[in-house]
Design a protein around this motif. Structure first.
Motif, PDB file in Angstrom:
ATOM      1  N   LEU A 221      26.560   8.174 -29.841  1.00  0.00           N
ATOM      2  CA  LEU A 221      25.267   7.949 -30.482  1.00  0.00           C
ATOM      3  C   LEU A 221      24.794   9.235 -31.147  1.00  0.00           C
ATOM      4  N   ARG A 222      24.396   9.112 -32.398  1.00  0.00           N
ATOM      5  CA  ARG A 222      23.844  10.233 -33.161  1.00  0.00           C
ATOM      6  C   ARG A 222      22.382   9.898 -33.421  1.00  0.00           C
ATOM      7  N   GLY A 223      21.482  10.688 -32.873  1.00  0.00           N
ATOM      8  CA  GLY A 223      20.061  10.376 -32.967  1.00  0.00           C
ATOM      9  C   GLY A 223      19.619   9.594 -31.742  1.00  0.00           C
ATOM     10  N   ARG A 224      18.389   9.095 -31.796  1.00  0.00           N
ATOM     11  CA  ARG A 224      17.838   8.357 -30.660  1.00  0.00           C
ATOM     12  C   ARG A 224      17.312   7.012 -31.117  1.00  0.00           C
ATOM     13  N   HIS A 225      17.511   6.005 -30.282  1.00  0.00           N
ATOM     14  CA  HIS A 225      16.995   4.672 -30.589  1.00  0.00           C
ATOM     15  C   HIS A 225      15.490   4.714 -30.855  1.00  0.00           C
ATOM     16  N   ASP A 226      14.769   5.517 -30.081  1.00  0.00           N
ATOM     17  CA  ASP A 226      13.308   5.581 -30.187  1.00  0.00           C
ATOM     18  C   ASP A 226      12.833   6.091 -31.547  1.00  0.00           C
ATOM     19  N   ASP A 227      13.672   6.865 -32.237  1.00  0.00           N
ATOM     20  CA  ASP A 227      13.281   7.430 -33.527  1.00  0.00           C
ATOM     21  C   ASP A 227      13.343   6.402 -34.658  1.00  0.00           C
ATOM     22  N   GLY A 228      14.030   5.304 -34.434  1.00  0.00           N
ATOM     23  CA  GLY A 228      14.121   4.259 -35.449  1.00  0.00           C
ATOM     24  C   GLY A 228      15.226   4.472 -36.465  1.00  0.00           C
ATOM     25  N   ALA A 229      15.820   5.650 -36.517  1.00  0.00           N
ATOM     26  CA  ALA A 229      16.942   5.933 -37.425  1.00  0.00           C
ATOM     27  C   ALA A 229      18.022   6.623 -36.601  1.00  0.00           C
ATOM     28  N   PHE A 230      19.183   5.969 -36.492  1.00  0.00           N
ATOM     29  CA  PHE A 230      20.269   6.531 -35.697  1.00  0.00           C
ATOM     30  C   PHE A 230      21.591   5.914 -36.137  1.00  0.00           C
ATOM     31  N   CYS A 231      22.677   6.527 -35.697  1.00  0.00           N
ATOM     32  CA  CYS A 231      24.016   6.026 -35.975  1.00  0.00           C
ATOM     33  C   CYS A 231      24.766   5.879 -34.661  1.00  0.00           C
ATOM     34  N   ALA A 232      25.478   4.802 -34.525  1.00  0.00           N
ATOM     35  CA  ALA A 232      26.359   4.605 -33.377  1.00  0.00           C
ATOM     36  C   ALA A 232      27.782   4.537 -33.914  1.00  0.00           C
ATOM     37  N   PHE A 233      28.647   5.356 -33.338  1.00  0.00           N
ATOM     38  CA  PHE A 233      30.051   5.396 -33.749  1.00  0.00           C
ATOM     39  C   PHE A 233      30.899   4.822 -32.630  1.00  0.00           C
ATOM     40  N   TYR A 234      31.886   4.038 -33.000  1.00  0.00           N
ATOM     41  CA  TYR A 234      32.795   3.431 -32.041  1.00  0.00           C
ATOM     42  C   TYR A 234      34.188   3.971 -32.348  1.00  0.00           C
ATOM     43  N   LEU A 235      34.745   4.690 -31.380  1.00  0.00           N
ATOM     44  CA  LEU A 235      35.985   5.425 -31.594  1.00  0.00           C
ATOM     45  C   LEU A 235      37.154   4.821 -30.829  1.00  0.00           C
TER      46      LEU A 235
END
Length: 139
Positions: free
Chosen positions: A73-87
């Motif tokens: 996870l890049r960023g936080r869910h609470d911030d409303g803008a984030f990226c989730a990477f699946y490797l």
């Protein structure tokens, strides 16, 4: 030849045939079919891309989430803008960008290059994905 979002075709990136229901894929298939009619060697190796806007949230998905091993996870869910990477094996097989559309291009570059990126690099929201793509996608 069959084209459109309901047509199944070989996806070299996935190693099998797959139907991808998105307008971007349907548009790309027309180019590939035309190239095959002329040259007979074109194949689809693009990163699948899907997007939607729902209740004020922009969600963009790159790749497919098959057989991933690690989520970063890049960023936080609470911030409303984030990226989730699946490797899988240190390479991005899918990315979910939430209100982070500007990150699509560098993420796509990393995926197209099949670049191995350390998870801590992807997770570090203080570093720009554009810079990470320059370092890892060009090697």
């Amino acid at each position: 030849y069959a084209i459109g979002d309901m047509a199944m075709h070989e996806k070299r990136r996935l190693g099998r045939s797959r139907r991808l229901e998105s307008w971007a894929n349907a548009e790309l298939q027309a180019d590939i079919a035309a190239a095959n009619l002329v040259v007979e060697t074109a194949a689809c190796n693009s990163v699948p891309w899907f997007w939607t806007d729902q209740q004020g949230i922009n969600l963009q998905l790159l790749g497919t989430g098959e057989n991933w091993e690690q989520e970063v996870l890049r960023g936080r869910h609470d911030d409303g803008a984030f990226c989730a990477f699946y490797l899988r094996k240190g390479r991005i097989v899918m990315a979910a960008l939430t209100n982070s559309g500007r990150e699509r291009r560098p993420v796509k570059q990393l995926m197209e290059a099949n670049a191995a990126v350390p998870p801590e690099e992807l997770q570090d929201a203080d570093s720009r994905l554009r810079d990470i793509a320059k370092r890892f996608a060009s090697t």
